[in-house]
Each structure stands twice: as structure tokens, then as C-alpha cells.
Design a protein around this motif. Sequence first.
Motif, PDB file in Angstrom:
ATOM      1  N   ILE A 183      -1.860  -1.529   6.401  1.00 42.44           N
ATOM      2  CA  ILE A 183      -3.417  -2.658   6.188  1.00 42.44           C
ATOM      3  C   ILE A 183      -4.859  -3.300   6.811  1.00 42.44           C
ATOM      4  CG2 ILE A 183      -3.368  -5.853   5.605  1.00 42.44           C
ATOM      5  CD1 ILE A 183      -0.337  -4.847   5.312  1.00 42.44           C
ATOM      6  N   ASN A 218       0.891  -0.688  -0.081  1.00 40.66           N
ATOM      7  CA  ASN A 218      -0.086  -0.128   0.060  1.00 40.66           C
ATOM      8  C   ASN A 218       1.202   1.101  -0.410  1.00 40.66           C
ATOM      9  OD1 ASN A 218      -2.232  -1.390  -0.082  1.00 40.66           O
ATOM     10  ND2 ASN A 218      -2.641  -1.498   2.367  1.00 40.66           N
ATOM     11  N   ASN A 274      -5.157  -4.873  -1.486  1.00 47.29           N
ATOM     12  CA  ASN A 274      -4.238  -4.397  -0.816  1.00 47.29           C
ATOM     13  C   ASN A 274      -3.470  -4.368  -2.313  1.00 47.29           C
ATOM     14  OD1 ASN A 274      -4.147  -4.302   1.864  1.00 47.29           O
ATOM     15  ND2 ASN A 274      -5.140  -5.453   1.363  1.00 47.29           N
TER      16      ASN A 274
END
Length: 284
Positions: A70, A41, A81
Motif C-alpha cells: 500500500i 493489492n 487499491n
Amino acid sequence: MFKKTSFILLFSAGLFNIHAQQTIPFRITKHNNIIVKTLVNKKDSLDLMFQIAMEDASISPERQRKADHIIFNKEEISENNTVQIGKLTLNNVRFSDNQLAGNEADGKIGTVLFGGKAFKIDYDHNQFIVYDKTPDVKDFQPINTMYDHEVFYIVADNVIDGNKQQEAYFVLQSGYSGGLLYSNDFAAEKELDKKLKITGEKTLKNSSGKSIITKQGILPFLKVGNSVLKDVSAGFFIGDLKKQTVNYFGADLLRRFNWIFDAERKTAYIQPSKYFSEPYYKIN
């Protein structure tokens, strides 16, 4: 003019073939686990252990690095993700929370790395290669595989005593650092406790006083395709608690070959790697 144009076309085609694959570098720990450096991410730098016996990814409660970006739901699942590994970006990766990983790992990542394509585990050069189609495998030998519930199975012949070969299915298990780990049924049926040379034993008990005994032995020969491994490290369980339902082909054996898996997951192609004759990993 025609020759020049043809050369340009051929050169362009060569470039296309080069770019029709992705290379993912990895490192191997002293416990035979594969570690991939990732950016999740765009924020969390994580070392994830490759687990061939799973598809998605997970985070370990014993991680050394933060995974604050996350976001998990009540079921400890995080969807959608992104995972970056060098120039490769994976989208819509699913993470589970609180799953233990190997040494030096913040979590695990599975075959989502390969996007359903053919792939190579190249232990000689510490890299995965992802192909748009199955590459040239002339220097490899094919072995049948079965892919079921995110798990690869192969067949290997076990020479336990004398020259008699005992065929068995093994799950490819890159999270287990050792060689072979036999199922309870196989160990009991083949009387491994009596027939293998035992090199180690450990007894553990749960809160109810029930015991499980882990034993390490030596299998004289293991035949995978046309390749024969000698004096293979092999573990099994005895005692009241025996929950090993399948045979494992662990990371210490996986590293002894370079592997190519086709996109259909029906065939693996193997060749001995530089680790083929290395001493076996010792389970403490």
C-alpha cells in the motif's frame, strides 16, 4: 414441454436472486469489534476492523502484519487499491495511514464494503450480506436513520430517572467497544453524574496538568424503536478536558441487533440478535 421450460425459467430466476447478493464473513473479538480478513493489492494479508462510522479504509501504526504494497503519498493517502475478501473484490479503495484501530486489527475498513447498496449486519451468523435491492424485512422493525459525513445517526429514548424519556441522537460507532458514550453537552444538561448509578471512574491528565475524568454508569432503560434494553452501560466525561461532541451507540449495543440498511441510508431495519440479553461489556 411447456412445464419443463417454465420450471427451467423459474429455477434460473431463483439462481439469479441468489447471486444478486454478496456474503462477507467476519469474526467478532472479545472487545465486540468486527474483523474482516482481507488481501490488499494481491499481496498484503490484513485483518481489518469494520468501522461503520467511516467510508474508506486505513492502516494502523500498531499493525501486526506487513502492508508493504500500500503506497502512501506525502499526505499519507493511498488511492486505487484492490481489496479481496473471499470471492469479493473491491477496486479503487482509498487508504489513510497511521490511524489507530481496535484490538487484533491491522487497520480499518468502512462502508466501501457495500458499494452504496443495501446491506445487512448479521450478528447471528457472523456475516455481512450485500443486496442489489432491499430484501424482505417483514421480521424487522424500521427505524429512521440520518446519514451525514459518512456517519449513521439514529434516535433512541433514554430513561434516566423515573419514567421520563429523554430523546437523543446517537452515532453508530462500531469502533467503540462499550455501550453508550454520551456527549459532554448531554451529560451536563441531564446531570448524569448525579442521576446515574456510577460504577467506575478514571482520571487522566495531559502535559499541562489538565484533567479529564471518565465515568461509567448504568442507564435504567434505553428504547430503540420498540425494543427496550435494561441497565445499559453508559459512559461520559467530566473535568477540564471534555471533547466528546456527539453521543455514541457503541459496538456492545450494535451486536444486540441484526441490522439491514437501505441503499438510500434513510432507514435501518432491526431485530434482536442472539446477543440481545448478554451481559454488558465492562470498560476498564
